[in-house]
Motif scaffolding. Structure first.
Motif, PDB file in Angstrom:
ATOM      1  N   ASP A  53     -18.000  26.606  -4.420  1.00 38.46           N
ATOM      2  CA  ASP A  53     -17.229  25.123  -3.758  1.00 38.46           C
ATOM      3  C   ASP A  53     -16.773  24.428  -4.993  1.00 38.46           C
ATOM      4  O   ASP A  53     -16.093  23.692  -4.761  1.00 38.46           O
ATOM      5  N   SER A  54     -17.286  24.788  -6.435  1.00 38.52           N
ATOM      6  CA  SER A  54     -16.868  23.975  -7.482  1.00 38.52           C
ATOM      7  C   SER A  54     -15.638  24.750  -8.282  1.00 38.52           C
ATOM      8  O   SER A  54     -14.842  23.877  -8.970  1.00 38.52           O
ATOM      9  N   VAL A  55     -15.474  25.971  -8.129  1.00 38.04           N
ATOM     10  CA  VAL A  55     -14.355  26.753  -9.048  1.00 38.04           C
ATOM     11  C   VAL A  55     -13.159  26.933  -8.251  1.00 38.04           C
ATOM     12  O   VAL A  55     -12.150  26.893  -8.578  1.00 38.04           O
ATOM     13  N   LEU A  56     -13.212  27.269  -6.940  1.00 37.55           N
ATOM     14  CA  LEU A  56     -12.265  27.962  -6.353  1.00 37.55           C
ATOM     15  C   LEU A  56     -11.092  26.721  -6.134  1.00 37.55           C
ATOM     16  O   LEU A  56     -11.510  25.654  -5.365  1.00 37.55           O
ATOM     17  N   GLY A  57     -10.024  26.831  -6.292  1.00 37.39           N
ATOM     18  CA  GLY A  57      -8.867  25.872  -6.623  1.00 37.39           C
ATOM     19  C   GLY A  57      -9.126  24.826  -7.289  1.00 37.39           C
ATOM     20  O   GLY A  57      -8.043  23.718  -7.152  1.00 37.39           O
ATOM     21  N   ASN A  58     -10.019  24.835  -8.055  1.00 39.67           N
ATOM     22  CA  ASN A  58     -10.104  23.629  -9.113  1.00 39.67           C
ATOM     23  C   ASN A  58      -8.905  23.322 -10.008  1.00 39.67           C
ATOM     24  O   ASN A  58      -8.583  24.502 -10.871  1.00 39.67           O
ATOM     25  N   PRO A  59      -8.177  22.274 -10.091  1.00 36.21           N
ATOM     26  CA  PRO A  59      -6.904  22.096 -10.831  1.00 36.21           C
ATOM     27  C   PRO A  59      -7.412  22.296 -12.103  1.00 36.21           C
ATOM     28  O   PRO A  59      -6.286  22.712 -13.099  1.00 36.21           O
ATOM     29  N   ALA A  60      -8.388  21.998 -12.720  1.00 37.74           N
ATOM     30  CA  ALA A  60      -8.770  22.024 -14.379  1.00 37.74           C
ATOM     31  C   ALA A  60      -8.825  23.476 -14.652  1.00 37.74           C
ATOM     32  O   ALA A  60      -8.789  23.836 -15.678  1.00 37.74           O
ATOM     33  N   ASP A 125     -16.331  14.410 -12.771  1.00 41.70           N
ATOM     34  CA  ASP A 125     -15.736  14.771 -11.594  1.00 41.70           C
ATOM     35  C   ASP A 125     -15.907  16.363 -11.213  1.00 41.70           C
ATOM     36  O   ASP A 125     -16.434  17.179 -11.867  1.00 41.70           O
ATOM     37  N   ARG A 126     -15.335  16.644  -9.986  1.00 40.09           N
ATOM     38  CA  ARG A 126     -15.215  18.141  -9.696  1.00 40.09           C
ATOM     39  C   ARG A 126     -14.674  19.131 -10.627  1.00 40.09           C
ATOM     40  O   ARG A 126     -15.027  20.222 -10.790  1.00 40.09           O
ATOM     41  N   GLU A 127     -13.427  18.611 -11.328  1.00 42.01           N
ATOM     42  CA  GLU A 127     -12.937  19.187 -12.215  1.00 42.01           C
ATOM     43  C   GLU A 127     -13.722  19.721 -13.369  1.00 42.01           C
ATOM     44  O   GLU A 127     -13.709  20.820 -13.691  1.00 42.01           O
ATOM     45  N   ARG A 258     -14.276  18.984 -23.287  1.00 43.37           N
ATOM     46  CA  ARG A 258     -15.237  18.283 -24.247  1.00 43.37           C
ATOM     47  C   ARG A 258     -16.346  17.536 -23.473  1.00 43.37           C
ATOM     48  O   ARG A 258     -17.420  17.217 -23.968  1.00 43.37           O
ATOM     49  N   GLN A 259     -16.333  17.215 -22.343  1.00 46.71           N
ATOM     50  CA  GLN A 259     -17.235  16.563 -21.558  1.00 46.71           C
ATOM     51  C   GLN A 259     -18.079  17.637 -21.125  1.00 46.71           C
ATOM     52  O   GLN A 259     -19.411  17.046 -21.496  1.00 46.71           O
TER      53      GLN A 259
END
Length: 315
Positions: A53-60, A125-127, A258-259
């Protein structure tokens, strides 16, 4: 975001959920007989769904270098932490080799998942959450290779095979799908299912952690081992955060990474060594003592390090 009170309000619920697990164990609602089954459900289903849910398609993670820089940073720093803590264990007041190795494993491993995930989700955020999982891929490999080697005194190659587990496989697979662009072809029904299960992962994990705390509390020698708790806390909550934030300051890392580093540097000891010591011949009460000491102190130091880290790395 960087205010002390807002960070504290994100940290306290984590400890309250752990407390629920402790109370449920004491009351007999959560019995030891279900621990293994519940752990397998978390490890093989809920955590992988949270990763998907968090990694697939994540722009970052689809763009830029986060997909490979994050795990490399995670692996290098966790390996440094284990080896550094092994040296410091000689001054911890522990005479037994087994307990010194347990000290090194516990102090070297920050709470990279159970506490870091909800805190990152609350603060960013999700990224950034996706970058956290990429970072944790390196932490996992460092844990099951260098960490197990430090705990058991075994070989690096034999320990590395233990790094192949469902969360690691899921993170690696998702990063590859992102890189190849195949994530866009995943059926929406599968993504929706993962999204439904994902929120269950962390609360269920924290409840199980609370139960494990209760099981080992009677074996912890708080008075006689105060030097161990103090040395471990000094390492985990002062020296290692300075090292980690200092490294991030000198390296050209993305804002998201960094975050992640800010939160990881602020974390107390991870609770997973309590489980690992049971299976690999470590000393679980020593691990729990250090985890409890750093977790209690973390109520104050986590918001402080997040605030200072934000001022240092993001301003």
């Amino acid at each position: 975001m960087s205010g002390f009170s807002s960070v504290l309000s994100s940290v306290i619920p984590v400890f309250l959920v752990i407390g629920c697990g402790l109370v449920f164990r004491k009351a007999g609602i959560l019995t030891k007989e279900v621990d293994d089954s519940l752990f397998k459900v978390i490890l093989r289903l809920l955590i992988p769904c949270l990763i998907i849910d968090s990694v697939l398609g994540n722009p970052a993670l689809v763009e830029g270098n986060n997909a490979y820089v994050s795990p490399i940073f995670g692996f290098i720093f966790i390996s440094f932490s284990f080896l550094f803590a092994r040296l410091v264990s000689l001054a911890s007041g522990l005479n037994e080799v087994n307990r010194r190795r347990t000290f090194a494993m516990t102090v070297g491993l920050q709470n990279w998942g159970y506490m870091a995930i909800p805190l990152v989700a609350a603060l960013y955020d999700r990224e950034t959450l996706g970058v956290l999982f990429a970072h944790n891929l390196g932490v996992e490999f460092g844990l099951w290779s260098v960490g197990i080697m430090v705990l058991t005194g075994g070989s690096l190659g034999g320990s590395l095979l233990k790094a192949i587990n469902p969360p690691v496989v899921t993170i690696f697979t998702c990063l590859v799908l992102n890189y190849l662009g195949f994530w866009a072809y995943i059926p929406q029904i599968a993504l929706n299912t993962a999204g439904m299960l994902a929120p269950c992962a962390i609360p269920m994990s924290l409840i199980l952690v609370g139960a494990a705390f209760y099981d080992n509390l009677k074996a912890v020698q708080f008075r006689s081992d105060w030097q161990v708790a103090a040395t471990g806390s000094l390492m985990r909550l002062l020296i290692l955060p300075v090292c980690m934030l200092g490294a991030a300051c000198l390296l050209p890392l993305s804002t998201e990474l960094r975050q992640v580093v800010i939160v990881q540097a602020a974390m107390p000891c991870g609770v997973f060594p309590v489980f690992i010591c049971r299976h690999y011949g470590g000393h679980a009460p020593t691990a729990l003592l250090i985890v409890l000491a750093t977790s209690v102190a973390g109520l104050l130091t986590i918001p402080l390090w997040v605030y200072l880290g934000t001022e240092w790395l993001l301003k």
